[in-house]
Scaffold this motif. Structure first.
Motif, mmCIF file in Angstrom:
data_model
loop_
_atom_site.group_PDB
_atom_site.id
_atom_site.type_symbol
_atom_site.label_atom_id
_atom_site.label_comp_id
_atom_site.label_asym_id
_atom_site.label_seq_id
_atom_site.Cartn_x
_atom_site.Cartn_y
_atom_site.Cartn_z
ATOM 1 N N ASP A 12 -9.913 11.108 9.553
ATOM 2 C CA ASP A 12 -10.910 10.963 8.887
ATOM 3 C C ASP A 12 -10.931 9.574 8.296
ATOM 4 N N PRO A 13 -12.029 8.795 8.660
ATOM 5 C CA PRO A 13 -12.101 7.499 8.307
ATOM 6 C C PRO A 13 -12.273 7.386 6.841
ATOM 7 N N SER A 14 -12.097 6.183 6.309
ATOM 8 C CA SER A 14 -12.308 5.757 5.086
ATOM 9 C C SER A 14 -13.856 6.120 4.599
ATOM 10 N N PRO A 15 -14.009 6.676 3.261
ATOM 11 C CA PRO A 15 -15.576 6.921 2.782
ATOM 12 C C PRO A 15 -16.076 5.632 2.692
ATOM 13 N N ALA A 16 -15.326 4.750 2.289
ATOM 14 C CA ALA A 16 -15.979 3.338 2.040
ATOM 15 C C ALA A 16 -16.611 2.659 3.178
ATOM 16 N N ALA A 52 0.814 -1.096 0.020
ATOM 17 C CA ALA A 52 0.136 0.031 0.072
ATOM 18 C C ALA A 52 0.985 1.191 0.045
ATOM 19 N N ALA A 53 1.942 1.178 0.360
ATOM 20 C CA ALA A 53 2.826 2.343 0.684
ATOM 21 C C ALA A 53 3.270 2.768 -0.809
ATOM 22 N N GLU A 54 3.737 1.745 -1.735
ATOM 23 C CA GLU A 54 4.060 1.951 -2.985
ATOM 24 C C GLU A 54 2.903 2.702 -3.841
ATOM 25 N N ALA A 55 1.794 2.105 -3.430
ATOM 26 C CA ALA A 55 0.488 2.474 -4.295
ATOM 27 C C ALA A 55 0.183 4.228 -3.719
ATOM 28 N N ALA A 56 0.546 4.307 -2.321
ATOM 29 C CA ALA A 56 0.431 5.671 -1.830
ATOM 30 C C ALA A 56 1.430 6.752 -2.592
ATOM 31 N N LEU A 57 2.622 6.198 -2.905
ATOM 32 C CA LEU A 57 3.344 7.035 -3.289
ATOM 33 C C LEU A 57 3.095 7.222 -4.948
ATOM 34 N N ALA A 68 -8.136 -3.635 8.692
ATOM 35 C CA ALA A 68 -8.197 -2.301 7.552
ATOM 36 C C ALA A 68 -7.267 -3.206 6.112
ATOM 37 N N ASN A 69 -7.658 -3.666 5.169
ATOM 38 C CA ASN A 69 -7.071 -4.292 4.065
ATOM 39 C C ASN A 69 -6.301 -2.803 3.517
ATOM 40 N N GLU A 70 -5.691 -3.231 2.318
ATOM 41 C CA GLU A 70 -4.710 -2.103 1.760
ATOM 42 C C GLU A 70 -5.699 -1.345 1.220
ATOM 43 N N ARG A 71 -6.747 -1.491 0.364
ATOM 44 C CA ARG A 71 -7.471 -0.672 -0.196
ATOM 45 C C ARG A 71 -8.241 0.280 0.712
ATOM 46 N N THR A 72 -8.753 -0.324 2.007
ATOM 47 C CA THR A 72 -9.445 0.514 2.860
ATOM 48 C C THR A 72 -8.403 1.598 3.442
ATOM 49 N N ILE A 73 -7.113 1.397 3.779
ATOM 50 C CA ILE A 73 -5.961 2.170 4.277
ATOM 51 C C ILE A 73 -5.833 3.343 2.817
ATOM 52 N N LEU A 74 -5.720 2.838 1.881
ATOM 53 C CA LEU A 74 -5.412 3.956 0.778
ATOM 54 C C LEU A 74 -6.750 4.875 0.610
ATOM 55 N N LEU A 75 -8.109 4.115 0.791
ATOM 56 C CA LEU A 75 -9.044 5.229 0.655
ATOM 57 C C LEU A 75 -9.002 6.030 2.109
ATOM 58 N N ARG A 76 -8.655 5.483 2.865
ATOM 59 C CA ARG A 76 -8.668 6.447 4.209
ATOM 60 C C ARG A 76 -7.555 7.563 4.328
ATOM 61 N N LEU A 77 -6.577 7.224 3.543
ATOM 62 C CA LEU A 77 -5.654 8.276 3.100
ATOM 63 C C LEU A 77 -6.103 9.303 2.468
ATOM 64 N N GLN A 78 -6.647 9.002 1.393
ATOM 65 C CA GLN A 78 -7.159 9.913 0.311
ATOM 66 C C GLN A 78 -8.316 10.573 0.775
ATOM 67 N N ARG A 116 7.095 13.848 8.928
ATOM 68 C CA ARG A 116 5.886 14.003 9.678
ATOM 69 C C ARG A 116 4.586 13.850 9.080
ATOM 70 N N GLY A 117 3.805 13.324 9.348
ATOM 71 C CA GLY A 117 2.312 12.713 8.993
ATOM 72 C C GLY A 117 1.207 12.563 9.809
ATOM 73 N N LEU A 118 0.001 11.969 9.254
ATOM 74 C CA LEU A 118 -0.905 11.467 9.931
ATOM 75 C C LEU A 118 -0.783 10.097 10.331
ATOM 76 N N PRO A 119 -1.530 9.590 11.309
ATOM 77 C CA PRO A 119 -1.371 8.004 11.580
ATOM 78 C C PRO A 119 -1.511 6.982 10.580
ATOM 79 N N VAL A 120 -2.642 7.439 9.598
ATOM 80 C CA VAL A 120 -2.755 6.403 8.564
ATOM 81 C C VAL A 120 -1.504 6.601 7.612
ATOM 82 N N ALA A 121 -0.955 7.652 7.360
ATOM 83 C CA ALA A 121 0.159 7.771 6.476
ATOM 84 C C ALA A 121 1.416 7.317 7.065
#
Length: 338
Positions: free
Chosen positions: A334-338, A33-38, A200-210, A121-126
């Motif tokens: 803020d939690p994932s919109p999903a 998920a970190a690679e996807a987040a990049l 939280a699976n990888e998609r949930t984490i990425l959605l929460r980040l976005q 520095r960052g948010l918890p999910v990041a």
């Protein structure tokens, strides 16, 4: 049906979008998920090459491998779960200096992983993405936990498990600290429940980040950027009805009527709760009329004044633009919109 309206401006953006589409289709099974987040981050940081950031992730992994080896000791015994937690603390917040940004929490850069790596520095999910990436590459059993208002991590080894707070230097949280954290977000009467430890699976984490980026865009009144973020989310979550609903609403408010209609139609196809269908069908009918240049007639006016009109009609364009700039308060993470 694909209505994504993200218009690439550079070759790097095109490359990132292609990568994310392939990732969503399962073509990169070993990617984290970190690679996807990049790749998500690079869509906004168009002047930066992703390669140095991937190398920084590799550095963290190499240092964690050494720290785990040290924890094993000369006898080569497998480290206990607390030893592994301490190894993570030594490497990520310790040696590499990653911490939660308490001073500028609402800075959008706290949810852009490129900026997080640059600023440390960052948010918890990041920050959690860094832990999860390193843990995966080093063979540790770590899972994201969608804790209310504050993303956490669960680390397991030899039948033991601990919860880690990536925002506060990777500290291990006991029941008392978790209860205090929950009450801070949900009120003094809140008590820990099994659903608070939802994985939280990888998609949930990425959605929460976005979603953190989207919420901050809405707070600033930037509906266009918030819509772009939603469209990016749909690249990896095209089956999430809630995202299509949000996209339809924002497109309508931006006068992107055809995209709004397509999004609402996609929502209707994915969501089977009839309680929502009447309202969304009404919105879709209004959009079709608007696209066709048909003005509301007296019959529509009578319908709008009926007792149930409030349940079926949404004013797309509020008369006071300032309303867009004062959304309801959000939880810090803020939690994932999903």
């Amino acid at each position: 049906m694909k209505i994504t309206g993200v218009i690439p401006e550079t070759d790097r953006q095109k490359s990132a979008l292609r990568w994310l589409e392939s990732y969503a289709q399962g073509q990169y099974p070993d990617a984290t998920a970190a690679e996807a987040a990049l790749h998500f981050a690079s869509l906004d940081k168009t002047d930066r090459d992703i390669s140095p950031y991937l190398a920084r992730l590799d550095d963290i992994c190499a240092d964690l491998e050494r720290s785990i080896a040290d924890a094993a000791g000369a006898g080569g015994s497998s480290p206990r779960v607390m030893d592994l937690a301490i190894a993570l603390q030594h490497v990520i917040p310790g040696y590499h200096g990653y911490q939660g940004d308490e001073e500028n929490y609402d800075d959008t850069d706290n949810a852009n992983l490129m900026s997080v790596i640059d600023r440390k520095r960052g948010l918890p999910v990041a920050l959690a993405l860094l832990y999860l990436h390193a843990a995966t590459r080093c063979g540790l059993d770590m899972t994201g936990i969608d804790f209310p208002g504050h993303f956490l991590l669960r680390l397991e080894a030899h039948g033991e498990r601990v919860l880690i707070d990536p925002f506060h230097n990777g500290i291990v949280l006991g029941a008392a600290e978790l209860r205090e954290l929950l009450k801070a977000f949900q009120g003094l009467d809140a008590e820990l429940q099994p659903e608070h430890y939802r994985e939280a699976n990888e998609r949930t984490i990425l959605l929460r980040l976005q979603n953190n980026i989207k919420v901050r865009a809405l707070r600033s009144g930037d509906l266009a950027y918030a819509t772009t973020i939603l469209e990016r989310c749909l690249i990896i979550a095209p089956d999430e009805a809630g995202l299509w609903h949000q996209a339809g609403t924002l497109h309508a408010r931006l006068n992107n009527d055809e995209k709004a209609l397509a999004a609402f139609e996609k929502f209707l196809a994915l969501n089977h709760d009839q309680r929502h269908h009447q309202r969304i069908r009404s919105l879709a009918a209004e959009l079709r009329d608007r696209i066709a240049g048909i003005k509301p007639d007296d019959t529509h006016a009578e319908t709008s004044s009926s007792p149930d009109a409030e349940e079926t009609v949404i004013q797309f364009h509020p008369p006071k633009p300032s309303a867009d700039k004062t959304p309801a308060p959000q939880t810090p993470d803020d939690p994932s919109p999903a």
